[in-house]
Structure formats: structure tokens, C-alpha cells
Design an enzyme around this catalytic site. Structure first.
Site, PDB file in Angstrom:
ATOM      1  N   GLU A 159     -16.057  -4.444  38.811  1.00  0.00           N
ATOM      2  CA  GLU A 159     -16.228  -4.475  37.363  1.00  0.00           C
ATOM      3  C   GLU A 159     -17.501  -5.187  36.921  1.00  0.00           C
ATOM      4  O   GLU A 159     -17.465  -6.202  36.222  1.00  0.00           O
ATOM      5  CB  GLU A 159     -15.016  -5.148  36.707  1.00  0.00           C
ATOM      6  N   GLU A 187      -7.455  -0.696  40.633  1.00  0.00           N
ATOM      7  CA  GLU A 187      -6.583  -1.673  39.967  1.00  0.00           C
ATOM      8  C   GLU A 187      -5.821  -0.963  38.862  1.00  0.00           C
ATOM      9  O   GLU A 187      -6.371  -0.123  38.148  1.00  0.00           O
ATOM     10  CB  GLU A 187      -7.365  -2.827  39.322  1.00  0.00           C
TER      11      GLU A 187
END
Length: 459
Positions: free
Chosen positions: A164, A360
Site C-alpha cells: 500500500e 488483504e
């Protein structure tokens, strides 16, 4: 039963800074989190800092057995840059020994390790030089990446560069949530660009060191959904997608930045400093696969009274409060599993149907002890339902040809979460903070074990 492809990866994701503990021990130097906790502990939930994570440094052997106990066939975690190269140059032999034994132990239990290099844990020695604002960070990261590939490439075949990357850009340089808590759109763009080039140069190093392996990047993808079909709302959606999705996904897969993004950045006087060779480096160093983290959608509308040129992203797109939303009240995040299908089809249609996996997906809940039964097991049916809803839409996307090879939840054991500490729990295993980080499996862990055994589930 909804069945998934043969050899589908079922697993969980975690990170070094959120699970290892020993944050300033065993030769490890300070990250920005160690520094921030030392200087501003009041910002952290319940005085829980980076030393108070789940102590995998000591418990990894038992945890690898726990992975096997709930049937995981894959795990994603990260290496701490500050542990492996405490000063950026000198290899820490204790770190090498720890990670080698850890990764071997994972493999010994029938679990495939996917190893990530950076999970928001900038070394303080580099931050003191300017961190991602400086071009020096690109070379420093490439050297770290090359070192990791050389030390552990025989144990790990799947690697990722960043988790991320937009988070450390937004949280550190736009919204003040992470150190250095700067609010400066132009600096944020420069930080994002240097991060992209650090990723690119790490892929180049990977090709030189481990030509037979696979490398990717983990991106948080929150698809933008516009309030309406009006031109203004659709322009807001385009700006959001360019900044938040395509800024890293296009270069990683297609080898170049979107022309519309370059134009948007230029129009708003945000163009970063670049080097002449960057375009070719991007073109030559695309990835083998993509990891996509998905928790919530991004609802947007045309901004009201925007500054021109834009001073913040909110001058390009405004947040839209969709009246029909469902909310996880503990995080304030919308629950919208339908986006999992949209992401799957986006990868199929717009990104060469490159291999990708859900890296995720999960549900954080506070005060989970409320759901302890008489046997000491947390009955987290809400988490099972959350996963099933998202898997339903993922399965639909796979059935329609999207090249998804795995699904990993956040997370394996309850972990420390930056400024939030242990406020919200996500794990398949409960961590007892009052009893030396002891673990106990939750109902969701047993459910997931059956999913892995069946390579699918029934509704």
C-alpha cells in the site's frame, strides 16, 4: 459448494513492524514509528508502541505450527529494513539468521511465504535525510531489496516490493496520520514518485539476482463510485482513479504512467522532479503479479468550491456519503463486497488479465472479548460472514475469467496497528495482551481451515 481454482492460495497477511516486537533489540535500528512513539507517545492508543507487537520474533516457531493447524497454505509478511540493514549498508547477521529460520519454518509447515519489503516502516536514518522526498531513497531501497533477494532468495520465490504505497504518501504527507505528518500536496506527489521509482529499481535488482522468481507489488484498491453520471461527478471519479488506483497499478503492469495523470498533475502545478532514465526503467521493469488489498469502496462527487490549482485531493474530488451504505462501526468503513467483483473484472479487462491475488481483506472489531464463549473461543460469526460475502463476489469474477490465484485475510494473529494499537482485532488467533501474547484460535480460524481443505465453501 463454491469451488476455487486448483492450487488456489488461501492464507493471511501480516507485517514485520506490526508483529515482530523487539523493535529496538537484536541489532535493529529505529524506524519512524520507534522515533514517533518515543517523542509523541500520546498519539498512540493505550500507550501501545512498536515494542508491544505480537512477539513473533520469539514465537515464530509456534506460530508456524498454528498456520498449519488452521490449514493455511500461504502467508504474507515483511522484512524490517531497519533489522536487516540497521544503517542502510551493514548486514545484521542476527537478522539474517532470524529471517532464514523463520522462512524455513514457514515452508516446513507446508505454507508458501510471500515476502514483502516495505510496510510503512521507513528507517529513521533515511528519514533524517529527507526520506521519500529525496532521490537518495530510491537507491537506498534498491540496495536493501538486492540484499534481501541475495540473502533469502533460496527460501522465497514470491516477493513484493511495497505494501500500500499510497498509505505512506497520504498519511505522511497529506492527512497527518503518520510521521512526519506533513500536509503538502506537492511533496506528497514527489514522495509518491520516488516510491514508484524505488519499486521500479527493486524490480530491476530482482531480475538480476533471482531471474526465476516472481515479483509484484501490493496495492490498496478502493474503486471510485461516482454520485451520479453527471460530467462533474464523472470527472471527480476519473481524478480519484488516476491518483488512487492507476498511479501505481498502470506503471507496475503497463510500464508507464497514465497520460491523463501526467496532465492532471501538470495542470495543478504538482509535477515532481524526475530523471531522464525513469521512463525507460518503468517500461523495462513491470511485475509478474499484483496483490490487491480491498476493504472499502471510495465514494466520490464533484468538489464544492475547489481551489485552482488544487491544494489537496479534495479539490479534485469530494467524498460522497452514499445513503444506502452499510458500515463497520468500529472502523467507520463501508462494507461493500460487490467491489470485489468489480476489481476482478477490472484486472481482467484493463490490466492484461495479469495474475493477481487478494492480498488483504478483513474486518476489524473492537472489544472482541464480548464474544468469548464458555470455552474461551471468540465466536466471530461477523468475520465469517464478511469473508463469505466478499468471496462470493470474488468467485463470480473468477468464474468470468479473472486470473485470481489467491485470497489472504488481514490477519493471522491479532496485531498492533500503528496509532490504533490493539483497539481493533482482525486475527484468526486472539492475542492475550495480559498473558505474554498467548494465542487462542477464533471460530473464524476453524471455518477458514475447512475452506482450505475443501478449496471452497457452502453458503
Amino acid at each position: 459448494m463454491k469451488k476455487f481454482p486448483t492450487n488456489f492460495l488461501w492464507g493471511a497477511a501480516m507485517s514485520a513492524p506490526q508483529t515482530e516486537g523487539h523493535s529496538l533489540l537484536n541489532g535493529k535500528s529505529a524506524s519512524t514509528w520507534d522515533h514517533w512513539f518515543e517523542t509523541n507517545p500520546e498519539k498512540f492508543n493505550a500507550n501501545q508502541g512498536p515494542a508491544d507487537t505480537s512477539n513473533i520474533y520469539e514465537l515464530y516457531k509456534e506460530d508456524c505450527q498454528r498456520m498449519e493447524d488452521i490449514g493455511l497454505n500461504s502467508i504474507r509478511t515483511s522484512i524490517a529494513w531497519t533489522r536487516l540493514l540497521p544503517d542502510g549498508k551493514t548486514l545484521n547477521p542476527e537478522a539474517v539468521a532470524f529471517y532464514r529460520d523463520y522462512f524455513q519454518e514457514i515452508r516446513n509447515h507446508g505454507v508458501e511465504p510471500i515476502i514483502n519489503l516495505f510496510h510503512f516502516d521507513m528507517p529513521m536514518w533515511l528519514m533524517e535525510k529527507g526520506g521519500w522526498e529525496t532521490r537518495e531513497s530510491v537507491d537506498a531501497f534498491a540496495f536493501y531489496a538486492k540484499t534481501a533477494f541475495e540473502q533469502f532468495g533460496d527460501l522465497v520465490s514470491k516477493w513484493t516490493t511495497f505494501n500500500e504505497p499510497l498509505v505512506h504518501v497520504e498519511c505522511g504527507y497529506l492527512f497527518g496520520y503518520h510521521y512526519p505528518a506533513i500536509v503538502d500536496f506537492k511533496k506528497a506527489v514527489q514522495v509518491g514518485y520516488h516510491t514508484l521509482m524505488a519499486h521500479t529499481c527493486a524490480v530491476k535488482a530482482f531480475r538480476e539476482v533471482l531471474p526465476q522468481g516472481e515479483i509484484g507489488i501490493i496495492l490498496n484498491i478502493s474503486p471510485a463510485y461516482a454520485r451520479s453520471e453527471s460530467d462533474a461527478d464523472q470527472q471527480a471519479k476519473l481524478a480519484s482513479d488516476l491518483l488512487n488506483t492507476r498511479s501505481f497499478l498502470d506503471p507496475a503492469v503497463h510500464g508507464h504512467l497514465p497520460e491523463e495523470l501526467i496532465a492532471l498533475i501538470k495542470e495543478n502545478e504538482l509535477t515532481p522532479e524526475t530523471q531522464a532514465e525513469d521512463t525507460q526503467l518503468m517500461a523495462e521493469n513491470t511485475v509478474d503479479f499484483i496483490g490487491l488489498n480491498y476493504y472499502q469502496p471510495r465514494r466520490v462527487q464533484a468538489p464544492t468550491n475547489p481551489a485552482k490549482p488544487a491544494k489537496m485531493p479534495s479539490d479534485l474530488y469530494g467524498a460522497y456519503d452514499w445513503p444506502e451504505k452499510r458500515i463497520n462501526p468500529y472502523r467507520g468503513w463501508e462494507i461493500y463486497p460487490e467491489a470485489m467483483y468489480d476489481v476482478a473484472i477490472m484486472m481482467k479487462n484493463d490490466y492484461k488479465n495479469i495474475p493477481w491475488f487478494v492480498s488483504e481483506n478483513g474486518m476489524g472489531v473492537a472489544d472482541e472479548e464480548r464474544f468469548l464463549d464458555e470455552n474461551g473461543m471468540i465466536q466471530d460469526d461477523y468475520r465469517i460472514e464478511f469473508m463469505k460475502e466478499h468471496l462470493d463476489y470474488l468467485h463470480q469474477g473468477i468464474q468470468e475469467g479473472s486470473n485470481c490465484f489467491g485470497y489472504q485475510t488481514w490477519t493471522f494473529v491479532d496485531c498492533w496497528s500503528w496509532l490504533n494499537g490493539y483497539r481493533n482485532r482482525y486475527g484468526f488467533y486472539r492475542v492475550d495482551l495480559d498473558n505474554q501474547f498467548q494465542r487462542s484460535v477464533k471460530k473464524s480460524g476453524l471455518w477458514f481451515k475447512q475452506v482450505v481443505q475443501d478449496n471452497g465453501y457452502t453458503n
